[in-house]
Every structure is written in structure tokens, then in C-alpha cells.
Design a protein around this motif. Structure first.
Motif, PDB file in Angstrom:
ATOM      1  N   ARG A  67      12.379  61.912  35.443  1.00  0.00           N
ATOM      2  CA  ARG A  67      13.164  62.521  34.346  1.00  0.00           C
ATOM      3  C   ARG A  67      13.921  63.738  34.867  1.00  0.00           C
ATOM      4  NH1 ARG A  67       9.787  62.888  28.875  1.00  0.00           N
ATOM      5  NH2 ARG A  67      11.940  63.055  28.132  1.00  0.00           N
ATOM      6  N   ARG A  68      14.701  63.515  35.892  1.00  0.00           N
ATOM      7  CA  ARG A  68      15.418  64.598  36.568  1.00  0.00           C
ATOM      8  C   ARG A  68      16.407  65.291  35.638  1.00  0.00           C
ATOM      9  NH1 ARG A  68      14.727  64.604  41.678  1.00  0.00           N
ATOM     10  NH2 ARG A  68      14.536  62.325  41.710  1.00  0.00           N
ATOM     11  N   SER A  69      17.148  64.507  34.867  1.00  0.00           N
ATOM     12  CA  SER A  69      18.169  65.092  33.985  1.00  0.00           C
ATOM     13  C   SER A  69      17.541  65.969  32.910  1.00  0.00           C
ATOM     14  CB  SER A  69      18.996  63.978  33.345  1.00  0.00           C
ATOM     15  OG  SER A  69      19.627  63.192  34.328  1.00  0.00           O
ATOM     16  N   THR A  70      16.381  65.553  32.401  1.00  0.00           N
ATOM     17  CA  THR A  70      15.682  66.358  31.386  1.00  0.00           C
ATOM     18  C   THR A  70      15.240  67.692  31.970  1.00  0.00           C
ATOM     19  OG1 THR A  70      14.884  64.370  30.265  1.00  0.00           O
ATOM     20  CG2 THR A  70      13.704  66.422  29.820  1.00  0.00           C
ATOM     21  N   ILE A  71      14.738  67.659  33.197  1.00  0.00           N
ATOM     22  CA  ILE A  71      14.296  68.892  33.861  1.00  0.00           C
ATOM     23  C   ILE A  71      15.473  69.848  34.045  1.00  0.00           C
ATOM     24  CG2 ILE A  71      13.508  69.777  36.096  1.00  0.00           C
ATOM     25  CD1 ILE A  71      11.616  67.339  36.197  1.00  0.00           C
ATOM     26  N   ILE A  72      16.623  69.322  34.425  1.00  0.00           N
ATOM     27  CA  ILE A  72      17.819  70.155  34.603  1.00  0.00           C
ATOM     28  C   ILE A  72      18.214  70.813  33.287  1.00  0.00           C
ATOM     29  CG2 ILE A  72      20.287  70.103  35.142  1.00  0.00           C
ATOM     30  CD1 ILE A  72      19.631  67.804  37.111  1.00  0.00           C
ATOM     31  N   ARG A  73      18.200  70.046  32.207  1.00  0.00           N
ATOM     32  CA  ARG A  73      18.630  70.577  30.904  1.00  0.00           C
ATOM     33  C   ARG A  73      17.646  71.606  30.357  1.00  0.00           C
ATOM     34  NH1 ARG A  73      20.153  64.437  29.012  1.00  0.00           N
ATOM     35  NH2 ARG A  73      22.126  64.323  30.159  1.00  0.00           N
ATOM     36  N   VAL A  74      16.355  71.310  30.435  1.00  0.00           N
ATOM     37  CA  VAL A  74      15.346  72.247  29.940  1.00  0.00           C
ATOM     38  C   VAL A  74      15.351  73.526  30.785  1.00  0.00           C
ATOM     39  CG1 VAL A  74      12.869  72.622  29.643  1.00  0.00           C
ATOM     40  CG2 VAL A  74      13.888  70.460  28.937  1.00  0.00           C
ATOM     41  N   GLY A  75      15.451  73.368  32.108  1.00  0.00           N
ATOM     42  CA  GLY A  75      15.489  74.538  32.981  1.00  0.00           C
ATOM     43  C   GLY A  75      16.673  75.435  32.689  1.00  0.00           C
ATOM     44  N   SER A  76      17.833  74.836  32.452  1.00  0.00           N
ATOM     45  CA  SER A  76      19.036  75.621  32.143  1.00  0.00           C
ATOM     46  C   SER A  76      18.881  76.382  30.841  1.00  0.00           C
ATOM     47  CB  SER A  76      20.248  74.687  32.057  1.00  0.00           C
ATOM     48  OG  SER A  76      20.472  74.020  33.275  1.00  0.00           O
ATOM     49  N   PHE A  77      18.289  75.738  29.839  1.00  0.00           N
ATOM     50  CA  PHE A  77      18.126  76.392  28.539  1.00  0.00           C
ATOM     51  C   PHE A  77      17.117  77.537  28.613  1.00  0.00           C
ATOM     52  CE2 PHE A  77      15.873  76.793  24.464  1.00  0.00           C
ATOM     53  CZ  PHE A  77      16.943  77.176  23.658  1.00  0.00           C
ATOM     54  N   LEU A  78      15.991  77.330  29.296  1.00  0.00           N
ATOM     55  CA  LEU A  78      14.978  78.387  29.391  1.00  0.00           C
ATOM     56  C   LEU A  78      15.474  79.568  30.217  1.00  0.00           C
ATOM     57  CD1 LEU A  78      11.722  76.246  29.790  1.00  0.00           C
ATOM     58  CD2 LEU A  78      12.516  77.498  27.772  1.00  0.00           C
ATOM     59  N   ALA A  79      16.302  79.294  31.217  1.00  0.00           N
ATOM     60  CA  ALA A  79      16.894  80.391  31.992  1.00  0.00           C
ATOM     61  C   ALA A  79      17.737  81.278  31.092  1.00  0.00           C
ATOM     62  CB  ALA A  79      17.737  79.827  33.125  1.00  0.00           C
ATOM     63  N   LEU A  80      18.555  80.659  30.245  1.00  0.00           N
ATOM     64  CA  LEU A  80      19.381  81.405  29.291  1.00  0.00           C
ATOM     65  C   LEU A  80      18.526  82.206  28.327  1.00  0.00           C
ATOM     66  CD1 LEU A  80      21.986  82.048  27.669  1.00  0.00           C
ATOM     67  CD2 LEU A  80      21.722  79.813  26.562  1.00  0.00           C
ATOM     68  N   LEU A  81      17.506  81.587  27.796  1.00  0.00           N
ATOM     69  CA  LEU A  81      16.653  82.234  26.799  1.00  0.00           C
ATOM     70  C   LEU A  81      15.951  83.463  27.368  1.00  0.00           C
ATOM     71  CD1 LEU A  81      15.627  81.859  23.856  1.00  0.00           C
ATOM     72  CD2 LEU A  81      13.683  80.626  24.829  1.00  0.00           C
TER      73      LEU A  81
END
Length: 381
Positions: A67-81
Motif C-alpha cells: 500500500r505504497r500510495s496510501t503511505i505517501i498520502r498519510v505521511g504527507s498529511f501528518l507532516a502538514l498537521l
């Protein structure tokens, strides 16, 4: 399925746009807040230090889960938060916690996105540099734009710019996914340990780490170095942009260079130019003409070396590209970058010359190791 060129390129544009805003100006922002050189070095190294752990952890998880794409999206959002914490306090330990937290997730995404890109480039890997070039363009746009902006507006607005760029990374991550049917496990040849224990692979990682140690003084203190010499922030931004502009032109022709020269030859020339570049910046930065040529060498010290490194990871880590890319990112940009930032912070009060001499020595050591030990047939074909 057609290559999603612009969606892949868009992520690189946003990701390296943030890097272009961060590297030249974060140290200046910390200096404006009243932090000393050691604190600036530590807070700069924190972003790189999380690369030692984060990419490998998320790379292992991505290779295991698929689930590479999910990891990229979640990681990007948590970095912003998590980054939003910079708006609450600016003391050293609070900023350290925020930087470590946000960069732990931010650093998780690039190595995995590189694998997503390669999954779409199957059979045409030489086109990687034509996509990656948009990261360099994003870097140029932000570094030049922010340099001019800060000559007229307060540097205290910088965290707002970082927030907008982090939001751009997250939004762009939603537009592209790994190519369907790209199961690397079918390509595996032995264990991960059997790959990383090969002498040429060990030498490769040591060389990558040393080169990023050499970049530590540049990423942490180059802007401060130029300010001390009397350059304006606009000129500082232009000089940062010049280096990456040279990188852009390099990426546009890299596929031809890799077709005409061995990876080992390109790597050795890149490392030799790195030695020369840091010597010029450390001792002749008051001469704008010399500084101009030193910045053009960024095409080699980062551009051509990185393109070779990504191709070597692909060749070395068959079936383990996620973890291979994570190791490359973690050991070089993470471990090497963090150590370079910390050491440069300790040396800075003794002068720019001594600080950049660290970069010269590290580059020379990398060149020697590459010359003696990187003789694998996968580098010479």
C-alpha cells in the motif's frame, strides 16, 4: 497505460519546492529568532536525522503491505498537521519536537514516491531524469521567489510559506498511485541482507553518506555565509537557483550521458567536482564570478550523482526497491546530512573556511573509496 507524466512531475515540483524554501532560509529564520550556530546546526540536522529511520521503516511497511500510495498520502498529511506546531512557540526544544515530528512523516514519502515513479517507467527508466527535473524547477521557483520576497517582507512569514507548500505536497500525492500489477516480490533474488552485504553496495552507501556530509555546511550555512559577505537575500536566492538551474539542464541530458558513459565514470567525475566546488565556496565566495562557477557544479555534486544513485538502487535491489531506496535516502541524506549539519554547526564559529574544509575532506574521501571499491560490473556497463 499511458505514463502519468504531469501528475508524477507535479509531486516532485511540490516536494522540492518545499526543500527550496527550507534549505536556504530555515537557518536565517532561526538566526532571526535568536538561536546560536550550534542550535541552528542541531535544528537543521533534525530534518536529516529522521531520514535515518523514517524511510527504512516506511519502506519496509510499503514492501510488506503493498500500500505504497496510501503511505505517501498519510505521511504527507501528518507532516502538514504536525508542522502547524511552529505557530505556537519558537523555543529550541519545542521547535526540535515539531521538526522531528513533521520530518519523520515528510521524509517517509519521497523514497516511496521514487518507487511509484519507477513502476510507471518500466522499460524506459532512462526517462526518470525528465520527470525528476520538475523537482529542480520547483526548487528554483521557491528559492528565487522567497529570496526576493524576504528583501521586502518579514522573514517571520516563512512558516506560512512552508505550510502552503506542505499542503501542496499532500494534495499532489492524491493524484497518482503505483502502477497496477507492480509486485516487486516476483523479482527478488535472495535476501535483503545478501544485497546490502555485497562490498560494492557497502562502498556505495559509504560514498553517498560522505557526499551528504560534504553538503552539510552548504545546506546549513551557505545563506548565512553569503549574508556575512554582504550579499542580499535576493542575490542569495539567485545563487541557490543558479545551482539548481544547472541541475535542471543536467537532468534534461542525463539519459544521453548514461547511454554514453558508465555509471562509475559519471560518479567519479561528480565526486571530483564536489571537491573543487566546496574549496571554492569556502575560500573564494567573496568573488562573485568564482561563486557563479562553483554553483554551476551543483549539476554534478547533486544532479548527476543522484541520477546514478537511483539507477544503482534499481539494479542492486531487485524486488526490494522500496527498502533499497529508503536505505539510500536514510544513510545519505539522513545520516550523512545530519552529521554534516551538526559538524558544520560546531565548526562555524571558527570560520567559513574551516567549515567548508570539512566538505572538501569528505568529498575527497568519497572519491577515493569510489575509485578503489566501486568496481562492480553493474557500474561499468
Amino acid at each position: 497505460m499511458a505514463l502519468p507524466y504531469w501528475r508524477l512531475s507535479g509531486f516532485y515540483f511540490a516536494y522540492f519546492g518545499l526543500l527550496g524554501a527550507w534549505l536556504p532560509y530555515w537557518g536565517l529564520y532561526l538566526q532571526e529568532l535568536g538561536h546560536n550556530a550550534v542550535a541552528i546546526g542541531a535544528l537543521s540536522s533534525a530534518v536529516m536525522a529522521t531520514k535515518v529511520v523514517a524511510p527504512s521503516l516506511w519502506g519496509w511497511l510499503a514492501d510488506r503491505s503493498g500500500r505504497r500510495s496510501t503511505i505517501i498520502r498519510v505521511g504527507s498529511f501528518l507532516a502538514l498537521l504536525i508542522f502547524l506546531g511552529v505557530f505556537f512557540r519558537t523555543d529550541f526544544w519545542w521547535l526540535m519536537a515539531v521538526v522531528v515530528g513533521y520530518s519523520f512523516f515528510w521524509n517517509a514519502v519521497l523514497a516511496q514516491f521514487e518507487v511509484v515513479t519507477l513502476s510507471h517507467l518500466e522499460g524506459q527508466y532512462h526517462r526518470y531524469s525528465l520527470i525528476r527535473v520538475w523537482g529542480s524547477i520547483g526548487f528554483i521557483v521557491t528559492v528565487a521567489g522567497i529570496g526576493a520576497f524576504l528583501d521586502y517582507f518579514s522573514i517571520h512569514l516563512l512558516p506560512w510559506i512552508y505550510t502552503l507548500l506542505l499542503a501542496g505536497i499532500w494534495l499532489s500525492s492524491l493524484t497518482v498511485a503505483e502502477k497496477a500489477g507492480n509486485d516487486q516480490r516476483d523479482e527478488r533474488e535472495g535476501s535483503l541482507w545478501s544485497i546490502v552485504s555485497q562490498p560494492s553496495v557497502v562502498a556505495f552507501f559509504v560514498v553517498c553518506m560522505l557526499l551528504q556530509i560534504a553538503h552539510g555546511p552548504y545546506y546549513t550555512f551557505f545563506s548565512i555565509h553569503l549574508e556575512n559577505l554582504g550579499y542580499t537575500k535576493t542575490v542569495t536566492g539567485v545563487l541557490w537557483s543558479l545551482g539548481v538551474l544547472a541541475e535542471v539542464f543536467l537532468f534534461l541530458v542525463m539519459h544521453r550521458l548514461m547511454g554514453g558513459f558508465s555509471l562509475r565514470s559519471i560518479m567519479l567525475v561528480s565526486l571530483l567536482l564536489s571537491v573543487i566546488r566546496w574549496w571554492l565556496i569556502g575560500y573564494f565566495a567573496d568573488n562573485v564570478v568564482i561563486l557563479f562557477f562553483a554553483q554551476l557544479m551543483h549539476a554534478a555534486t547533486f544532479g548527476s550523482f543522484h541520477a546514478v544513485a537511483v539507477e544503482l538502487v534499481r539494479r542492486y535491489f531487485k524486488g526490494y526497491q522500496g527498502q533499497g531506496m529508503a536505505l539510500y535516502s536514510g544513510l545519505s541524506f539522513g545520516g550523512g546530512g545530519a552529521l554534516g549539519a551538526i559538524l558544520s554547526g560546531m565548526l562555524w564559529d571558527y570560520g567559513a573556511g574551516l567549515t567548508f574544509l570539512l566538505a572538501v575532506v569528505a568529498s575527497a574521501a568519497a572519491l577515493l573509496i569510489a575509485w578503489l571499491y566501486m568496481l562492480d560490473h553493474r557500474l561499468t556497463v
